[in-house]
Design a protein around this motif. Structure first.
Motif, PDB file in Angstrom:
ATOM      1  N   VAL A  38      -5.130 -18.093 -17.960  1.00  0.00           N
ATOM      2  CA  VAL A  38      -4.310 -19.232 -17.547  1.00  0.00           C
ATOM      3  C   VAL A  38      -3.661 -19.869 -18.769  1.00  0.00           C
ATOM      4  CG1 VAL A  38      -4.303 -21.472 -16.373  1.00  0.00           C
ATOM      5  CG2 VAL A  38      -5.868 -19.667 -15.608  1.00  0.00           C
ATOM      6  N   LEU A  39      -2.369 -20.158 -18.679  1.00  0.00           N
ATOM      7  CA  LEU A  39      -1.657 -20.878 -19.736  1.00  0.00           C
ATOM      8  C   LEU A  39      -1.627 -22.364 -19.394  1.00  0.00           C
ATOM      9  CD1 LEU A  39       0.205 -20.916 -22.291  1.00  0.00           C
ATOM     10  CD2 LEU A  39       2.134 -20.708 -20.696  1.00  0.00           C
TER      11      LEU A  39
ATOM     12  N   TYR B 109       0.051 -25.514 -26.648  1.00  0.00           N
ATOM     13  CA  TYR B 109      -0.319 -24.730 -25.473  1.00  0.00           C
ATOM     14  C   TYR B 109      -1.607 -23.981 -25.770  1.00  0.00           C
ATOM     15  CZ  TYR B 109       4.385 -25.710 -23.817  1.00  0.00           C
ATOM     16  OH  TYR B 109       5.520 -26.359 -23.408  1.00  0.00           O
TER      17      TYR B 109
ATOM     18  N   PRO C  84       0.334 -23.331 -11.078  1.00  0.00           N
ATOM     19  CA  PRO C  84       1.167 -24.168 -11.949  1.00  0.00           C
ATOM     20  C   PRO C  84       1.270 -25.590 -11.413  1.00  0.00           C
ATOM     21  CG  PRO C  84       2.158 -22.001 -11.699  1.00  0.00           C
ATOM     22  CD  PRO C  84       0.989 -22.047 -10.749  1.00  0.00           C
TER      23      PRO C  84
ATOM     24  N   GLY D 202       1.587 -14.954 -23.750  1.00  0.00           N
ATOM     25  CA  GLY D 202       1.370 -15.454 -22.404  1.00  0.00           C
ATOM     26  C   GLY D 202       0.048 -14.977 -21.837  1.00  0.00           C
TER      27      GLY D 202
ATOM     28  N   ARG E 115       0.583 -24.153 -16.550  1.00  0.00           N
ATOM     29  CA  ARG E 115       1.989 -23.759 -16.511  1.00  0.00           C
ATOM     30  C   ARG E 115       2.187 -22.335 -16.000  1.00  0.00           C
ATOM     31  NH1 ARG E 115       4.150 -28.383 -15.754  1.00  0.00           N
ATOM     32  NH2 ARG E 115       4.203 -29.799 -17.560  1.00  0.00           N
ATOM     33  N   GLU E 116       1.194 -21.483 -16.167  1.00  0.00           N
ATOM     34  CA  GLU E 116       1.333 -20.102 -15.711  1.00  0.00           C
ATOM     35  C   GLU E 116      -0.058 -19.510 -15.494  1.00  0.00           C
ATOM     36  OE1 GLU E 116       3.268 -15.871 -17.321  1.00  0.00           O
ATOM     37  OE2 GLU E 116       3.700 -17.765 -18.359  1.00  0.00           O
ATOM     38  N   VAL E 117      -0.197 -18.673 -14.480  1.00  0.00           N
ATOM     39  CA  VAL E 117      -1.472 -18.005 -14.238  1.00  0.00           C
ATOM     40  C   VAL E 117      -1.260 -16.493 -14.258  1.00  0.00           C
ATOM     41  CG1 VAL E 117      -2.441 -19.911 -12.903  1.00  0.00           C
ATOM     42  CG2 VAL E 117      -1.224 -18.070 -11.724  1.00  0.00           C
ATOM     43  N   GLY E 118      -2.219 -15.769 -14.847  1.00  0.00           N
ATOM     44  CA  GLY E 118      -2.152 -14.324 -14.890  1.00  0.00           C
ATOM     45  C   GLY E 118      -2.584 -13.707 -13.576  1.00  0.00           C
ATOM     46  N   ARG E 119      -2.359 -12.421 -13.466  1.00  0.00           N
ATOM     47  CA  ARG E 119      -2.700 -11.694 -12.250  1.00  0.00           C
ATOM     48  C   ARG E 119      -4.201 -11.782 -11.984  1.00  0.00           C
ATOM     49  NH1 ARG E 119      -0.942  -5.558 -12.236  1.00  0.00           N
ATOM     50  NH2 ARG E 119      -2.563  -5.539 -13.878  1.00  0.00           N
TER      51      ARG E 119
END
Length: 377
Positions: free
Chosen positions: A36-37, A150, A85, A30, A74-78
């Motif tokens: 960023v995913l 992904y 998303p 992840g 779909r997902e973002v890191g800190r």
């Protein structure tokens, strides 16, 4: 996830038999801090990818391929700002560090730090998120690796786009469109009334044709060794098309333009095409090199003609601009019908058709095939 992994470069064609890409299950961690995913919804098959398959430009192996794509966050890191998303994004291989001399001058494509990361097979921040199921090392291609379901990216590689753009079309903006249009608008700065020639009518070349029309060029000469491409070139803006293999091609172009074009764009990366570009450029005009050849490739410039005729030789790498600024402009042109890049689509393909797709690209019978990593939906 499913991904296309290259273990060896320089395998012989047909690629459907030698299989430079193996379709496998791999692991993708992840997103870490500042990453960023993206769910990849479309990935273009480009001549740059073909040159890597052929071994013309080396990459660290094994590697997950693909450098031109689009998808959904779909997902973002800190610490990530500007993405959430659900955002639709194009992915580009240009991801400057933002701090070096070239980045600060507005030329992130020339960022040396990111070029080093690309050569090392890691993300632009130096991280590695891909691995084999047994934990073995697996490399990133141009910090993107979109021949996969992904992709983890740094935000500098992502450009938020209008969700009205179909994601298969959006996948073309990260390389073909930004490179071809940028060469015209940023590098050459073509002005209304000027004349241009575009050598190589693939995805990048055809985009350059569209951009030259948008810039108001009075003559747009499309040149290729395959006359089968001329109908599409004419449909998107070429005023004349010339077979590069015609023994009289150079003289024909000189006659058509009364002494040569103001800007000759060489897209194919072929040394013979560069010689033609020089021959058809007017006094005081410029040759714009866009295509990449072998790492050791070189070409000769007649010095007296170069100096005495004030001819300019200019390189244009990935559009010579800032993708975060340029791609939204090109998307707007597309949505207003002024840059019809959807015409570049040849067909959709699956992972199982990927190697055969490179055979078709090698043969010149397609413009842009688009891999759909999740299948048609």
């Amino acid at each position: 996830m499913t991904a296309a992994v290259m273990y060896e470069q320089g395998l012989p064609a047909p690629y459907e038999e030698s299989r430079p890409f193996r379709i496998e299950e791999v692991e993708l961690d992840g997103p870490g801090d500042g990453e960023v995913l993206v769910e990849v919804r479309g990935a273009g098959i480009c001549h740059s990818d073909l040159s890597v398959v052929e071994g013309m430009r080396k990459r660290p192996l094994p590697i997950v391929g693909g450098h031109e794509g689009a998808g959904i966050v779909r997902e973002v890191g800190r610490g990530v700002k500007g993405f959430a998303p659900g955002d639709h994004v194009a992915m580009a291989a240009v991801a400057g560090c933002g701090q070096c001399r070239t980045c600060l001058s507005g030329r992130p494509g020339l960022c040396q730090a990111v070029s080093g990361a690309r050569a090392d097979g890691v993300l632009a921040n130096g991280a590695r998120r891909l691995r084999f199921l047994d934990g073995g090392r697996l490399n990133h291609y141009s910090g993107i690796s979109v021949y996969a379901q992904y992709s983890v990216n740094v935000p500098q590689s992502l450009i938020k786009i209008d969700p009205e753009v179909p994601l298969d079309v959006a996948s073309l903006f990260g390389c073909a469109v930004v490179t071809g249009a940028g060469a015209v608008f940023n590098s050459a700065k073509v002005r209304a009334g000027e004349t241009v020639a575009i050598i190589g009518l693939g995805g990048v070349g055809l985009t350059a044709v569209m951009a030259a029309r948008e810039a108001g060029a009075s003559q747009i000469i499309g040149i290729d060794v395959l006359p089968s491409k001329f109908a599409l070139a004419s449909a998107v803006g070429a005023t004349t098309c010339v077979n590069a293999l015609d023994a009289h091609a150079v003289q024909l172009i000189l006659d058509l333009t009364r002494g040569g074009v103001d800007h000759a764009f060489e897209i194919s990366g072929n040394s013979a095409a560069l010689d033609m570009a020089q021959a058809i450029t007017a006094r005081g005009g410029e040759v714009v090199g866009v295509g990449l050849g072998k790492s050791s490739a070189a070409f000769t410039v007649p010095q007296n003609a170069w100096v005495g005729e004030e001819r300019v030789f200019r390189g244009s790498f990935l559009g010579g601009g800032i993708p975060q600024e340029d791609i939204p402009k090109y998307v707007d042109m597309y949505l207003r019908g002024r840059l019809p890049v959807d015409k570049l689509r040849s067909e959709h393909i699956s992972f199982e058709q990927l190697n055969k797709g490179f055979d078709l690209l090698h043969g010149g019978g397609v413009v842009r095939q688009i891999l759909l990593p999740h299948g048609a939906s």
